[in-house]
Scaffold this active site. Structure first.
Site, PDB file in Angstrom:
ATOM      1  N   GLU A 496       0.836  -1.199   0.000  1.00  0.00           N
ATOM      2  CA  GLU A 496       0.000   0.000   0.000  1.00  0.00           C
ATOM      3  C   GLU A 496       0.876   1.256   0.000  1.00  0.00           C
ATOM      4  O   GLU A 496       1.763   1.408   0.839  1.00  0.00           O
ATOM      5  CB  GLU A 496      -0.904   0.004   1.231  1.00  0.00           C
ATOM      6  CG  GLU A 496      -1.905   1.138   1.219  1.00  0.00           C
ATOM      7  CD  GLU A 496      -2.602   1.311   2.556  1.00  0.00           C
ATOM      8  OE1 GLU A 496      -3.341   2.303   2.697  1.00  0.00           O
ATOM      9  OE2 GLU A 496      -2.390   0.479   3.450  1.00  0.00           O
ATOM     10  N   GLU A 527      -3.606  -7.282   3.485  1.00  0.00           N
ATOM     11  CA  GLU A 527      -2.301  -7.773   3.941  1.00  0.00           C
ATOM     12  C   GLU A 527      -2.055  -9.237   3.599  1.00  0.00           C
ATOM     13  O   GLU A 527      -0.943  -9.612   3.210  1.00  0.00           O
ATOM     14  CB  GLU A 527      -2.155  -7.549   5.457  1.00  0.00           C
ATOM     15  CG  GLU A 527      -1.894  -6.109   5.853  1.00  0.00           C
ATOM     16  CD  GLU A 527      -3.127  -5.223   5.844  1.00  0.00           C
ATOM     17  OE1 GLU A 527      -2.984  -3.990   5.950  1.00  0.00           O
ATOM     18  OE2 GLU A 527      -4.249  -5.774   5.739  1.00  0.00           O
ATOM     19  N   GLN A 549       2.579  -1.871   5.810  1.00  0.00           N
ATOM     20  CA  GLN A 549       2.854  -0.478   6.138  1.00  0.00           C
ATOM     21  C   GLN A 549       3.335  -0.256   7.572  1.00  0.00           C
ATOM     22  O   GLN A 549       4.277   0.504   7.811  1.00  0.00           O
ATOM     23  CB  GLN A 549       1.613   0.367   5.859  1.00  0.00           C
ATOM     24  CG  GLN A 549       1.904   1.840   5.733  1.00  0.00           C
ATOM     25  CD  GLN A 549       0.740   2.573   5.084  1.00  0.00           C
ATOM     26  OE1 GLN A 549      -0.232   2.917   5.759  1.00  0.00           O
ATOM     27  NE2 GLN A 549       0.828   2.809   3.789  1.00  0.00           N
ATOM     28  N   ASP A 552       2.094  -3.327  13.268  1.00  0.00           N
ATOM     29  CA  ASP A 552       0.814  -3.782  13.819  1.00  0.00           C
ATOM     30  C   ASP A 552      -0.024  -4.505  12.761  1.00  0.00           C
ATOM     31  O   ASP A 552      -0.757  -5.440  13.069  1.00  0.00           O
ATOM     32  CB  ASP A 552      -0.008  -2.596  14.331  1.00  0.00           C
ATOM     33  CG  ASP A 552       0.786  -1.681  15.235  1.00  0.00           C
ATOM     34  OD1 ASP A 552       0.517  -1.669  16.435  1.00  0.00           O
ATOM     35  OD2 ASP A 552       1.687  -0.984  14.728  1.00  0.00           O
ATOM     36  N   HIS A 594      -1.036   1.843  16.868  1.00  0.00           N
ATOM     37  CA  HIS A 594       0.241   2.093  16.200  1.00  0.00           C
ATOM     38  C   HIS A 594       1.391   1.963  17.190  1.00  0.00           C
ATOM     39  O   HIS A 594       2.397   2.639  17.088  1.00  0.00           O
ATOM     40  CB  HIS A 594       0.269   3.488  15.563  1.00  0.00           C
ATOM     41  CG  HIS A 594      -0.492   3.566  14.277  1.00  0.00           C
ATOM     42  ND1 HIS A 594      -1.854   3.686  14.249  1.00  0.00           N
ATOM     43  CD2 HIS A 594      -0.092   3.522  12.994  1.00  0.00           C
ATOM     44  CE1 HIS A 594      -2.263   3.743  12.986  1.00  0.00           C
ATOM     45  NE2 HIS A 594      -1.208   3.638  12.210  1.00  0.00           N
TER      46      HIS A 594
END
Length: 805
Positions: A496, A527, A549, A552, A594
Site C-alpha cells: 500500500e 495484507e 505499512q 501492527d 500504532h
C-alpha cells in the site's frame, strides 16, 4: 456466467479423435477415478485399524479433477489442498505408493516425496530445489506448491504464482530467466473447498486477482458442507457463484470469468476446463469454476461420520449422484463400454491400489525393523538384569514405532548411569549417532542450509568518503533500493502506497518513475494478499519485497506468514523455499493501534523467518543487501522514528552487508550489560550519558536480529565482563525481553556469570495510549532505564548508590 450442462454423449467426441481413441481415453479416466476412490477407502481403513494417525481424502471429487488434469501443462502450477489426490496422481505430482507412504508418515523423501514424513496424507508438493540448493527448471515439470491444512490458506500464494506469469510476459528484462517461464504462458490452478470461501483470504484473493488480471483458474469443490455446516449457513443464497456475479467480466474485459458445472458431468467438466484454461493462459483473465453437486462418500475425514449430520434423503442422494457412479452410468448409456468391461476395470484398479498400499506399508515397516534390529543388537550386548525386561518389550513388539524404540533405549541408558562398560558405551555411541539422524529426519531445514543461506554472505563494511553527505536515514534506504533494483531485474516491490508516492516514509520515493510500475507498484489494503503475492513471486524466480505499512498490520497477514511462508522449507524438507523479504516499520508510539511492538507474536509464530530489527537506516540497508544475496525469507522492522534522523551516506550503499544474527557492542562499559534493539537503543544511549554523571558505566549491546539470535554470543562475552544484565524492550512483559534473557542465560549459559539478579524492562502489559505522554508512561523511558540500572547497582554497593526514590 457460463453454465455447463451434460452434453449429448456422441457430440462430446472431438472431431480429431476416432471413436476407439475416445473410448480409450474415457476408460483410462474411469480407471483413474476408481483407483483414486479405492485409495480413499483403503486409506480410511488404515487409519481405523491404527496403522496411520489421521486421514483426509478426495473421494467424491474424482471426475472433476480428471477433467482439470487434462488442461495442465509443464510449467503450470497447482495451489490446492488436501482433496486433490486424483489430480496429483494424474499429473504426476504424486503416486498411490507415495500417497500411502505419506499416510504412514514414512520419514524419507524417497517414500514421501512431498514432505519426508512431516505432513499428513494428501498434502502434496513437487521438488523445486536441487540437493545443492540450486533451483530446478520449472518448465520441465508440473509444479505443485506445498499444501497446508489451513482453511483457504492456498488462496493467497495463488496471486503471486499467477502474477509471475504476467510479469514474465510483460517485462522483457526477465526474458533471460528461461527456467521459470515461457513468455508468461503458465497458469496457476487453485482448488478450494466451498466452505473455505467464507474465509477473508478467499475474498482478498479473488478481488486482487480481478484487479491484476491474474492468469489463474480457481476451482471451488462444492459438496454442500463444511464438515457439518451446510451451505445455507456458510454462504449467502447458498451459492458462492451467485454471490460472485459482481466479479463477472464486463464488456471492457475487466473482472473474472465464472463457470458453473456439475461435479458428475464428465463431458461438461472437460469442456469447461478446456475453456477456462484457454482464457487464463492466452488472455491472462482469471477464471472461477464452481463445481457443484459433489459428494463426500466417507464424510469429512477419518475422525468422524457424516451420518451424524446428514439426513437419510441427503445420504441417498449422495449415493445416487456419486461422480464415479454417474460416470459409470454415462459410459454404459453412451455405448462406450459394457458393465462387464467396467467391472473388470474396477477389480483391476482395486487390486492395483491394494498392491501399492502393501508395498508402501512393507517399505515403512522394513525401515522401522532395521532401526529396531540395530537397537536390539546393542541392547543384547549389555549384560545387565535391568536391560532384559526392556529387551523383551522390544522383541515382543509387533509394530513398534521409532518412539517406542528410542524411549526404551533412553530408559536403559538412564538405568545404567552408574555402569561403565564397553557395551554401555557402544550403546550410548549408537544412540548419539541415531540422535543426529533423527534430528535430520524431524528437525532440519527450517532455513536454507547451504551456500544460499544469508548467513553465508560475506561481510562487507560500509565505506565513507571524506566528504560523505549527511542525509535523512530514508535517503540511505532509498539509495540502497535503487542500487539493488538497478543491478537485479528480478527485484519487485509492492504494498500500500509503495508505488506512486514511494511509501509513506519515502524509502521508495521516485523509484517507480525510474523502474516502472511492473517492478514497483501499489496494492490495495489486503495484507494477506500482499504476503501471498510475495510468496508466489519468490517461488517463481523473482525477488520480491512486500511492504506491510506498519508492524501492527502484520497481524492481519499472520496466518499466511506463519502457516505458509514460515513453514515452507521445513514442511518440504528443504525441497521448496520462498526468499521473500517483508519490509515493515514500528517502535514509535502513535496510540493503541500504532504501538508497533508485538514482537512476541512474531517470535512465537514466525519460526522459519529471520526477524531483523535494525537500529537505523544504514543498518537496515546493510541487512537488505545481505538478505538479497541469500534465499531465506525475512522480516525487517525499520525504526519508524528514524527516517528523518541524520546518517552518513556510504559510498558502497548497495554493496555493504550487515551480517544476520550477529550482535554488536555499540558502547563499552564496566558495570552493567544493557541489551536492546531498534529505537529503544537510542533511549539506552541517552540513559548511558545520565548514568555516566553518577559514576555508573553501562555496556550497550545491539542484538540486531531476534531470529537468529546472537550467533557469536556477543551478549555472553559482555555479561562475563560486567556480571550484571538488563534487557530493555518495547514489547509487553514476558515477551521479547524474556526470550532474549532465556537465550543469554540458558542457551549461552550466561547464568554462570551473574553476580546480580537479571532484570528486564519492557512496556506495560497493555497497549499504549495516544500521545507523547502515553509514550512516557507506557514504554521504557530514559528515566526508567536510569533508575533500573541504578537499582541494580544499589544492591551491589548501597553506600555509593543509596536509594533515592
Amino acid at each position: 456466467m457460463i453454465d455447463s450442462r451434460l452434453s449429448a454423449p456422441m457430440n462430446s467426441i472431438p472431431s480429431k479423435l476416432s471413436f476407439d481413441d475416445f473410448r480409450a481415453i474415457v476408460l483410462k479416466d474411469y480407471e483413474a477415478a476408481v483407483q483414486s476412490r479405492n485409495a480413499s477407502l483403503l486409506g480410511r481403513k488404515e487409519v481405523l485399524t491404527g496403522k496411520a494417525k489421521f486421514g483426509i481424502f478426495g473421494d467424491g471429487k474424482e471426475v472433476a479433477q480428471i477433467a482439470l488434469a487434462k488442461v495442465f501443462r509443464k510449467g503450470d502450477w497447482r495451489s490446492g489442498y488436501y482433496r486433490d489426490q486424483t489430480l496429483a496422481f494424474l499429473t504426476g505430482i504424486s503416486t498411490i505408493y507415495h500417497f500411502f507412504s505419506q499416510l504412514y508418515a514414512h520419514p524419507s523423501l524417497e517414500a514421501d516425496i512431498s514432505s519426508g514424513g512431516r505432513q499428513m496424507v494428501a498434502h502434496f508438493a513437487t521438488k523445486l530445489v536441487e540437493e545443492d540448493g540450486s533451483w530446478k527448471n520449472q518448465l520441465q515439470q508440473i509444479n505443485s506448491f506445498s499444501d497446508i491444512s489451513t482453511t483457504g490458506g492456498q488462496m493467497a500464494r495463488t496471486l503471486g504464482l499467477g502474477l509471475a506469469s504476467k510479469l514474465y510476459r510483460n517485462n522483457k528484462e526477465l526474458a533471460y530467466l528461461t527456467e521459470y517461464s515461457d513468455n508468461g504462458n503458465e497458469v496457476v490452478f487453485c482448488n478450494v473447498g466451498n466452505a473455505s470461501t467464507s474465509e477473508g483470504v478467499f475474498w482478498e484473493t479473488v478481488n486482487a486477482a480481478g484487479v491484476k488480471q491474474i492468469p489463474a483458474v480457481i476451482s471451488i469443490w462444492d459438496d454442500g458442507y463444511g464438515i457439518s455446516v451446510p451451505n445455507d449457513i456458510q454462504t449467502t443464497k447458498s451459492d458462492i457463484s451467485e454471490v460472485l456475479k459482481g466479479f463477472q467480466s464486463d464488456f471492457k474485459g475487466l473482472g473474472i470469468e465464472i463457470f458453473k458445472v456439475k461435479g458428475w458431468d464428465y463431458p461438461g467438466l472437460c469442456e469447461t476446463y478446456e475453456q477456462a484454461a484457454k482464457i487464463a493462459r492466452e488472455r491472462h483473465v482469471p477464471c472461477l469454476v464452481h463445481v457443484m453437486d459433489l459428494t463426500q462418500p466417507q464424510g469429512h475425514s477419518s475422525s468422524g461420520s457424516h451420518e451424524r449430520y446428514k439426513s437419510a434423503e441427503r445420504l441417498q442422494w449422495e449415493k445416487d449422484y456419486d461422480c464415479n457412479v454417474k460416470m459409470r452410468e454415462w459410459i454404459i448409456e453412451a455405448g462406450i463400454a459394457t458393465a462387464e468391461e467396467l467391472d473388470k476395470i474396477e477389480a483391476e484398479a482395486k487390486d492395483f491400489v491394494r498392491k501399492e498400499q502393501k508395498r508402501a506399508w512393507f517399505d515403512y515397516r522394513n525401515f522401522l525393523q532395521q532401526e529396531l534390529d540395530e537397537a536390539i543388537v546393542y541392547l543384547s550386548a549389555v549384560k545387565d538384569e535391568q536391560v532384559e525386561h526392556a529387551l523383551n518389550v522390544l522383541k515382543s513388539a509387533t509394530e513398534p514405532s521409532l518412539k517406542d524404540i528410542y524411549s526404551v533405549v533412553r530408559q536403559v541408558l538412564r538405568g545404567l548411569r552408574f555402569t561403565d562398560t564397553a557395551e554401555r558405551k557402544a550403546l550410548l555411541d549408537w544412540y548419539q549417532s541415531r540422535k543426529a539422524v533423527n534430528e535430520e529426519r524431524y528437525n532440519s531445514k527450517l532455513f536454507v542450509e547451504n551456500i544460499y543461506s544469508p548467513l553465508e554472505v560475506d561481510i562487507i563494511a560500509p565505506e565513507y568518503a571524506d566528504n560523505a553527505a549527511v542525509l535523512d536515514g530514508r535517503e540511505v534506504l532509498n539509495a540502497c533500493f535503487e542500487a539493488n533494483f538497478r543491478r537485479d531485474p528480478r527485484l519487485v516491490a509492492f504494498g500500500e502506497d509503495v508505488g506512486k508516492i514511494g511509501d509513506v516514509n519515502q524509502g521508495f520515493a521516485g523509484l517507480q518513475e525510474k523502474f516502472g510500475d511492473l517492478r514497483i507498484f501499489d496494492t490495495g489494503i489486503r495484507e494477506s494478499a500482499i504476503i501471498g503475492k510475495g510468496i508466489g513471486l519468490a517461488v517463481r524466480g523473482l525477488r520480491p519485497i512486500a511492504e506491510i505499512q506498519y508492524l501492527d498490520y502484520l497481524i492481519y497477514a499472520l496466518p499466511v506468514l506463519s502457516d505458509d511462508l514460515a513453514s515452507l522449507s521445513y514442511r518440504t524438507k528443504g525441497q521448496q523455499r520462498a526468499p521473500l523479504i517483508i519490509r515493515t516499520r514500528g517502535h514509535r508510539l502513535e496510540g493503541i493501534w500504532h504501538s508497533g511492538s508485538p514482537m512476541t507474536v512474531l517470535l512465537g509464530s514466525l519460526r522459519g523467518l529471520h526477524i531483523c530489527v535494525p537500529r537505523n537506516m544504514t543498518q537496515a540497508a546493510g541487512m537488505y543487501n545481505t538478505l538479497l544475496k541469500g534465499e531465506d525469507p525475512a522480516v525487517v522492522v525499520e525504526c519508524l522514528n528514524g527516517y528523518r534522523l541524520k546518517e552518513k551516506m556510504p559510498s558502497n550503499v548497495g554493496d555493504f552487508t550487515v551480517p544476520i544474527g550477529i550482535a554488536e557492542v555499540i558502547r563499552e562499559g564496566r558495570d552493567v550489560t544493557v541489551v536492546s534493539y531498534g529505537s529503544t537503543l537510542r533511549l539506552v544511549q541517552e540513559a548511558a550519558l545520565e548514568l555516566d554523571k553518577i559514576g555508573i558505566s553501562i555496556e550497550i549491546v545491539d542484538i540486531q536480529c531476534l531470529q537468529p539470535f546472537d550467533r557469536t554470543q556477543v551478549c555472553l562475552t559482555s555479561l562475563s565482563k560486567t556480571n550484571r544484565i538488563l534487557v530493555v524492550d518495547e514489547d509487553m512483559p514476558g515477551g521479547a525481553s524474556a526470550f532474549i534473557m532465556q537465550q543469554i542465560l540458558e542457551t549461552q549459559n550466561g547464568y554462570y556469570h551473574l553476580d546480580s539478579k537479571p532484570r528486564t524492562l519492557s512496556a506495560k502489559a497493555h497497549r499504549p495510549p495516544y500521545g507523547s505522554d502515553g509514550d512516557y508512561f507506557t514504554k521504557p523511558s530514559v528515566e526508567d532505564i536510569v533508575e533500573t540500572v541504578y537499582e541494580i547497582m544499589n544492591e551491589v554497593d548501597p553506600q555509593n548508590y543509596p536509594k533515592y526514590i
